[in-house]
Scaffold this motif. Sequence first.
Motif, PDB file in Angstrom:
ATOM      1  N   GLU A 123      -4.479   9.311  -0.259  1.00 56.52           N
ATOM      2  CA  GLU A 123      -5.211  10.497   0.167  1.00 56.52           C
ATOM      3  C   GLU A 123      -4.824  10.731   1.620  1.00 56.52           C
ATOM      4  O   GLU A 123      -5.063   9.878   2.481  1.00 56.52           O
ATOM      5  CB  GLU A 123      -6.723  10.291   0.050  1.00 56.52           C
ATOM      6  CG  GLU A 123      -7.512  11.503   0.488  1.00 56.52           C
ATOM      7  CD  GLU A 123      -9.018  11.293   0.404  1.00 56.52           C
ATOM      8  OE1 GLU A 123      -9.742  12.117   1.012  1.00 56.52           O
ATOM      9  OE2 GLU A 123      -9.479  10.332  -0.235  1.00 56.52           O
ATOM     10  N   SER A 170      -3.377   4.309  -4.819  1.00 54.24           N
ATOM     11  CA  SER A 170      -3.514   5.763  -4.688  1.00 54.24           C
ATOM     12  C   SER A 170      -3.336   6.162  -3.230  1.00 54.24           C
ATOM     13  O   SER A 170      -3.291   5.324  -2.343  1.00 54.24           O
ATOM     14  CB  SER A 170      -4.884   6.219  -5.204  1.00 54.24           C
ATOM     15  OG  SER A 170      -5.920   5.636  -4.448  1.00 54.24           O
ATOM     16  N   ASP A 207      -5.073  11.883   5.242  1.00 51.20           N
ATOM     17  CA  ASP A 207      -6.197  12.062   6.157  1.00 51.20           C
ATOM     18  C   ASP A 207      -6.520  13.558   6.260  1.00 51.20           C
ATOM     19  O   ASP A 207      -5.663  14.350   6.674  1.00 51.20           O
ATOM     20  CB  ASP A 207      -5.832  11.484   7.520  1.00 51.20           C
ATOM     21  CG  ASP A 207      -6.906  11.652   8.561  1.00 51.20           C
ATOM     22  OD1 ASP A 207      -8.011  12.148   8.239  1.00 51.20           O
ATOM     23  OD2 ASP A 207      -6.649  11.282   9.727  1.00 51.20           O
ATOM     24  N   ASN A 220      -3.189   6.943   5.176  1.00 50.47           N
ATOM     25  CA  ASN A 220      -3.677   6.961   3.800  1.00 50.47           C
ATOM     26  C   ASN A 220      -5.137   6.522   3.846  1.00 50.47           C
ATOM     27  O   ASN A 220      -5.433   5.361   4.097  1.00 50.47           O
ATOM     28  CB  ASN A 220      -2.850   6.025   2.919  1.00 50.47           C
ATOM     29  CG  ASN A 220      -3.308   6.024   1.480  1.00 50.47           C
ATOM     30  OD1 ASN A 220      -4.324   6.627   1.131  1.00 50.47           O
ATOM     31  ND2 ASN A 220      -2.562   5.332   0.636  1.00 50.47           N
ATOM     32  N   VAL A 221      -6.058   7.449   3.586  1.00 50.22           N
ATOM     33  CA  VAL A 221      -7.486   7.145   3.675  1.00 50.22           C
ATOM     34  C   VAL A 221      -8.116   6.914   2.299  1.00 50.22           C
ATOM     35  O   VAL A 221      -9.348   6.913   2.176  1.00 50.22           O
ATOM     36  CB  VAL A 221      -8.257   8.241   4.456  1.00 50.22           C
ATOM     37  CG1 VAL A 221      -7.758   8.336   5.894  1.00 50.22           C
ATOM     38  CG2 VAL A 221      -8.164   9.585   3.750  1.00 50.22           C
ATOM     39  N   ALA A 222      -7.288   6.691   1.280  1.00 52.25           N
ATOM     40  CA  ALA A 222      -7.808   6.447  -0.070  1.00 52.25           C
ATOM     41  C   ALA A 222      -8.639   5.172  -0.101  1.00 52.25           C
ATOM     42  O   ALA A 222      -8.394   4.227   0.661  1.00 52.25           O
ATOM     43  CB  ALA A 222      -6.655   6.325  -1.063  1.00 52.25           C
ATOM     44  N   ASP A 223      -9.623   5.140  -0.985  1.00 49.12           N
ATOM     45  CA  ASP A 223     -10.449   3.941  -1.142  1.00 49.12           C
ATOM     46  C   ASP A 223      -9.630   2.737  -1.584  1.00 49.12           C
ATOM     47  O   ASP A 223      -9.942   1.604  -1.221  1.00 49.12           O
ATOM     48  CB  ASP A 223     -11.567   4.195  -2.161  1.00 49.12           C
ATOM     49  CG  ASP A 223     -12.638   5.144  -1.636  1.00 49.12           C
ATOM     50  OD1 ASP A 223     -12.775   5.272  -0.402  1.00 49.12           O
ATOM     51  OD2 ASP A 223     -13.322   5.760  -2.479  1.00 49.12           O
ATOM     52  N   HIS A 224      -8.588   2.977  -2.381  1.00 48.22           N
ATOM     53  CA  HIS A 224      -7.738   1.895  -2.890  1.00 48.22           C
ATOM     54  C   HIS A 224      -6.272   2.226  -2.611  1.00 48.22           C
ATOM     55  O   HIS A 224      -5.542   2.632  -3.513  1.00 48.22           O
ATOM     56  CB  HIS A 224      -7.973   1.699  -4.388  1.00 48.22           C
ATOM     57  CG  HIS A 224      -9.397   1.427  -4.731  1.00 48.22           C
ATOM     58  ND1 HIS A 224     -10.004   0.222  -4.472  1.00 48.22           N
ATOM     59  CD2 HIS A 224     -10.345   2.225  -5.280  1.00 48.22           C
ATOM     60  CE1 HIS A 224     -11.273   0.278  -4.855  1.00 48.22           C
ATOM     61  NE2 HIS A 224     -11.506   1.484  -5.336  1.00 48.22           N
ATOM     62  N   GLU A 246       0.836  -1.200   0.000  1.00 53.24           N
ATOM     63  CA  GLU A 246       0.000   0.000   0.000  1.00 53.24           C
ATOM     64  C   GLU A 246       0.870   1.249   0.000  1.00 53.24           C
ATOM     65  O   GLU A 246       1.967   1.252   0.554  1.00 53.24           O
ATOM     66  CB  GLU A 246      -0.916   0.033   1.229  1.00 53.24           C
ATOM     67  CG  GLU A 246      -1.954  -1.059   1.234  1.00 53.24           C
ATOM     68  CD  GLU A 246      -2.943  -0.913   2.373  1.00 53.24           C
ATOM     69  OE1 GLU A 246      -2.720  -0.087   3.285  1.00 53.24           O
ATOM     70  OE2 GLU A 246      -3.951  -1.631   2.349  1.00 53.24           O
TER      71      GLU A 246
END
Length: 130
Positions: free
Chosen positions: A54, A52, A56, A44-48, A23
């Motif tokens: 994102e 990818s 927090d 990392n709060v990304a859906d995938h 990840e």
Amino acid sequence: MSVEISSGVLDRMLARAAASPAEEVCGLLFGTPGAIATAEPCENVADHPAHSFEIDPAALLAAHRRARHGGPAVIGHYHSHPTGNPVPSPRDAAQAMGDGAIWLIIGGRQARAWRSHAPGAFAEVAIVLI
């Protein structure tokens, strides 16, 4: 164009990326436009998260709030490409705002730095170890 960073700060980011081979890891960079003083790991709060990242939003807002109250300036962020090279991906380009932020990308156990100089565009920045 270059950005200074201590070998200790860079080594911690590289170790964190190596410890998460499946990840993307991510975090915030603090300092001045020419020097990364510290790096703060973020969730990392990304859906995938395998493909990818994102940061927090709560961590990002808190960092900007601290900066407004005299804390260190947020100058960019870092993230890893677990199975790729340390170059901006098309997804990275889609997120780049052209605000001068530093994007330090880790891939293949190495790091390269980029500055977002126009929406969707990057210029490589030499990393100078101090």
